[in-house]
Design a protein around this motif. Structure first.
Motif, PDB file in Angstrom:
ATOM      1  N   ALA A   1       0.749  -1.274   0.125  1.00 29.14           N
ATOM      2  CA  ALA A   1      -0.062  -0.162  -0.016  1.00 29.14           C
ATOM      3  C   ALA A   1       0.823   1.208  -0.253  1.00 29.14           C
ATOM      4  O   ALA A   1       0.499   2.154  -0.709  1.00 29.14           O
ATOM      5  CB  ALA A   1      -0.957  -0.086   1.204  1.00 29.14           C
ATOM      6  N   ALA A   2       1.884   1.159   0.819  1.00 31.18           N
ATOM      7  CA  ALA A   2       2.905   2.349   0.860  1.00 31.18           C
ATOM      8  C   ALA A   2       3.506   2.583  -0.708  1.00 31.18           C
ATOM      9  O   ALA A   2       3.610   3.812  -1.028  1.00 31.18           O
ATOM     10  CB  ALA A   2       3.922   2.004   1.862  1.00 31.18           C
ATOM     11  N   PHE A   3       3.772   1.465  -1.276  1.00 28.47           N
ATOM     12  CA  PHE A   3       4.568   1.605  -2.730  1.00 28.47           C
ATOM     13  C   PHE A   3       3.588   2.199  -3.585  1.00 28.47           C
ATOM     14  O   PHE A   3       3.699   2.907  -4.274  1.00 28.47           O
ATOM     15  CB  PHE A   3       4.807   0.108  -2.997  1.00 28.47           C
ATOM     16  CG  PHE A   3       5.074  -0.018  -4.725  1.00 28.47           C
ATOM     17  CD1 PHE A   3       6.124   0.211  -5.106  1.00 28.47           C
ATOM     18  CD2 PHE A   3       3.996  -0.528  -5.325  1.00 28.47           C
ATOM     19  CE1 PHE A   3       6.307   0.111  -6.362  1.00 28.47           C
ATOM     20  CE2 PHE A   3       4.287  -0.584  -6.765  1.00 28.47           C
ATOM     21  CZ  PHE A   3       5.505  -0.418  -7.268  1.00 28.47           C
ATOM     22  N   LEU A   4       2.269   1.534  -3.574  1.00 26.52           N
ATOM     23  CA  LEU A   4       1.049   2.439  -4.349  1.00 26.52           C
ATOM     24  C   LEU A   4       0.708   3.726  -4.097  1.00 26.52           C
ATOM     25  O   LEU A   4       0.800   4.507  -5.148  1.00 26.52           O
ATOM     26  CB  LEU A   4      -0.255   1.431  -4.218  1.00 26.52           C
ATOM     27  CG  LEU A   4      -1.337   1.980  -4.866  1.00 26.52           C
ATOM     28  CD1 LEU A   4      -1.145   1.605  -6.395  1.00 26.52           C
ATOM     29  CD2 LEU A   4      -2.752   1.320  -4.490  1.00 26.52           C
ATOM     30  N   LEU A   5       0.825   4.110  -2.814  1.00 22.16           N
ATOM     31  CA  LEU A   5       0.723   5.732  -2.464  1.00 22.16           C
ATOM     32  C   LEU A   5       2.019   6.411  -2.773  1.00 22.16           C
ATOM     33  O   LEU A   5       1.724   7.582  -3.418  1.00 22.16           O
ATOM     34  CB  LEU A   5       0.373   5.765  -1.159  1.00 22.16           C
ATOM     35  CG  LEU A   5      -0.806   5.381  -0.393  1.00 22.16           C
ATOM     36  CD1 LEU A   5      -0.844   5.217   1.088  1.00 22.16           C
ATOM     37  CD2 LEU A   5      -1.825   6.241  -0.998  1.00 22.16           C
ATOM     38  N   LEU A   6       3.184   6.122  -2.775  1.00 21.98           N
ATOM     39  CA  LEU A   6       4.227   6.802  -3.323  1.00 21.98           C
ATOM     40  C   LEU A   6       4.232   6.918  -4.742  1.00 21.98           C
ATOM     41  O   LEU A   6       4.909   7.925  -5.234  1.00 21.98           O
ATOM     42  CB  LEU A   6       5.599   5.867  -2.586  1.00 21.98           C
ATOM     43  CG  LEU A   6       5.949   6.228  -1.102  1.00 21.98           C
ATOM     44  CD1 LEU A   6       7.162   5.329  -0.951  1.00 21.98           C
ATOM     45  CD2 LEU A   6       6.119   7.721  -0.716  1.00 21.98           C
ATOM     46  N   THR A   7       3.816   5.833  -5.294  1.00 22.98           N
ATOM     47  CA  THR A   7       3.677   5.801  -6.938  1.00 22.98           C
ATOM     48  C   THR A   7       2.854   6.902  -7.378  1.00 22.98           C
ATOM     49  O   THR A   7       3.035   7.450  -8.334  1.00 22.98           O
ATOM     50  CB  THR A   7       3.405   4.494  -7.455  1.00 22.98           C
ATOM     51  OG1 THR A   7       4.647   3.174  -6.906  1.00 22.98           O
ATOM     52  CG2 THR A   7       3.308   4.341  -8.959  1.00 22.98           C
ATOM     53  N   PHE A   8       1.417   6.746  -6.732  1.00 26.49           N
ATOM     54  CA  PHE A   8       0.562   7.709  -7.099  1.00 26.49           C
ATOM     55  C   PHE A   8       0.732   9.139  -6.546  1.00 26.49           C
ATOM     56  O   PHE A   8       0.277  10.116  -7.368  1.00 26.49           O
ATOM     57  CB  PHE A   8      -0.991   7.144  -6.413  1.00 26.49           C
ATOM     58  CG  PHE A   8      -1.829   8.077  -7.011  1.00 26.49           C
ATOM     59  CD1 PHE A   8      -2.221   8.045  -8.288  1.00 26.49           C
ATOM     60  CD2 PHE A   8      -2.646   8.991  -6.063  1.00 26.49           C
ATOM     61  CE1 PHE A   8      -3.472   8.576  -8.669  1.00 26.49           C
ATOM     62  CE2 PHE A   8      -3.996   9.401  -6.546  1.00 26.49           C
ATOM     63  CZ  PHE A   8      -4.222   9.553  -7.882  1.00 26.49           C
ATOM     64  N   MET A   9       1.324   9.334  -5.370  1.00 24.79           N
ATOM     65  CA  MET A   9       1.112  10.743  -4.864  1.00 24.79           C
ATOM     66  C   MET A   9       2.536  11.391  -5.276  1.00 24.79           C
ATOM     67  O   MET A   9       2.572  12.642  -5.202  1.00 24.79           O
ATOM     68  CB  MET A   9       0.749  10.601  -3.458  1.00 24.79           C
ATOM     69  CG  MET A   9      -0.161   9.927  -2.866  1.00 24.79           C
ATOM     70  SD  MET A   9      -1.690  10.803  -3.411  1.00 24.79           S
ATOM     71  CE  MET A   9      -1.745  12.355  -2.113  1.00 24.79           C
ATOM     72  N   ILE A  10       3.399  10.821  -5.484  1.00 23.15           N
ATOM     73  CA  ILE A  10       4.849  11.552  -5.278  1.00 23.15           C
ATOM     74  C   ILE A  10       5.599  11.223  -6.812  1.00 23.15           C
ATOM     75  O   ILE A  10       5.889  12.307  -7.492  1.00 23.15           O
ATOM     76  CB  ILE A  10       5.928  11.017  -4.332  1.00 23.15           C
ATOM     77  CG1 ILE A  10       5.318  11.566  -2.979  1.00 23.15           C
ATOM     78  CG2 ILE A  10       7.217  11.704  -4.503  1.00 23.15           C
ATOM     79  CD1 ILE A  10       6.042  11.201  -1.687  1.00 23.15           C
ATOM     80  N   GLN A  11       5.856   9.748  -7.009  1.00 18.79           N
ATOM     81  CA  GLN A  11       6.575   9.583  -8.409  1.00 18.79           C
ATOM     82  C   GLN A  11       5.886  10.123  -9.638  1.00 18.79           C
ATOM     83  O   GLN A  11       6.475  10.933 -10.392  1.00 18.79           O
ATOM     84  CB  GLN A  11       6.850   8.222  -8.344  1.00 18.79           C
ATOM     85  CG  GLN A  11       7.722   7.604  -7.390  1.00 18.79           C
ATOM     86  CD  GLN A  11       8.979   8.437  -7.390  1.00 18.79           C
ATOM     87  OE1 GLN A  11       9.337   9.508  -6.774  1.00 18.79           O
ATOM     88  NE2 GLN A  11      10.324   7.666  -8.200  1.00 18.79           N
ATOM     89  N   THR A  12       4.601   9.734  -9.736  1.00 21.50           N
ATOM     90  CA  THR A  12       3.713  10.184 -10.980  1.00 21.50           C
ATOM     91  C   THR A  12       3.701  11.741 -11.131  1.00 21.50           C
ATOM     92  O   THR A  12       4.186  12.262 -12.394  1.00 21.50           O
ATOM     93  CB  THR A  12       2.572   9.278 -11.052  1.00 21.50           C
ATOM     94  OG1 THR A  12       2.426   8.097 -10.998  1.00 21.50           O
ATOM     95  CG2 THR A  12       1.573   9.743 -12.275  1.00 21.50           C
TER      96      THR A  12
END
Length: 189
Positions: free
Chosen positions: A106-117
């Protein structure tokens, strides 16, 4: 009075010769004409608009330089954040996927969606910063990876939570059945 110039004499004479051939009205002392000093009644051949432009350019240059440093600094900060978050994000993705850990995934998904993208889209589409063709290519490939990881990790997280919830429910129901007093009596018969 001769003005001191940092250029060596041979380079100065070469430049004067080139400017003399390009501009036929060249009346500088460097062109090999009259080598006497200027008289007070002499017409000055310096161009006032050029001198004004040089003056204002020298005043503007520090502001230009600072703005370029700020733009470069913003780009470097963006790349630094992207790099640090990417290391953490990939680690959490590996741990969450291989060990079936929901919080890490879930942290991976949030970091991908909220910061990296958002960061990679900023670096890919910011028109205020010079983006080289190589940057377009690698940022586009990176955006494809992020998009695919978002979709796949969402479905993996959904399946993983459903599976773990089912296992928890089954384990919890087995523990509850073992604790029932009537169950021990029924087994004895």
């Amino acid at each position: 009075m001769a003005l001191h110039t940092p250029l060596p004499c041979n380079i100065r004479h070469s430049l004067a010769s080139i400017s003399g051939s390009l501009f036929t009205q060249n009346k500088t002392r460097d062109c090999g004409g009259d080598r006497q000093s200027y008289h007070t009644g002499h017409n000055v051949g310096a161009n006032l608009p050029l001198q004004m432009l040089l003056y204002f350019n020298s005043l503007f240059f520090p502001f230009w330089f600072m703005s370029e440093i700020l733009i470069l600094e913003l780009k470097i900060i963006g790349l630094s954040i992207l790099t640090l978050v990417e290391c953490l994000r990939l680690y959490l993705g590996y741990i969450g996927n291989l060990y079936e850990k929901v919080p890490e995934l879930a942290a991976f998904l949030l970091l991908t969606f909220m910061i990296q993208t958002p960061l990679i889209l900023f670096l890919l589409t910011d028109e205020e910063v010079l983006i080289l063709p190589l940057e377009y290519a690698v940022h586009a490939i990176y955006t494809v990876f992020l998009s695919m990881e978002l979709v796949v990790s969402f479905f993996v997280l959904k399946v993983m939570t459903r599976t773990l919830a089912t296992e928890f429910f089954l384990n919890h129901s087995d523990d509850t059945e073992k604790d029932l007093p009537g169950r021990n009596l029924c087994q004895g018969m």
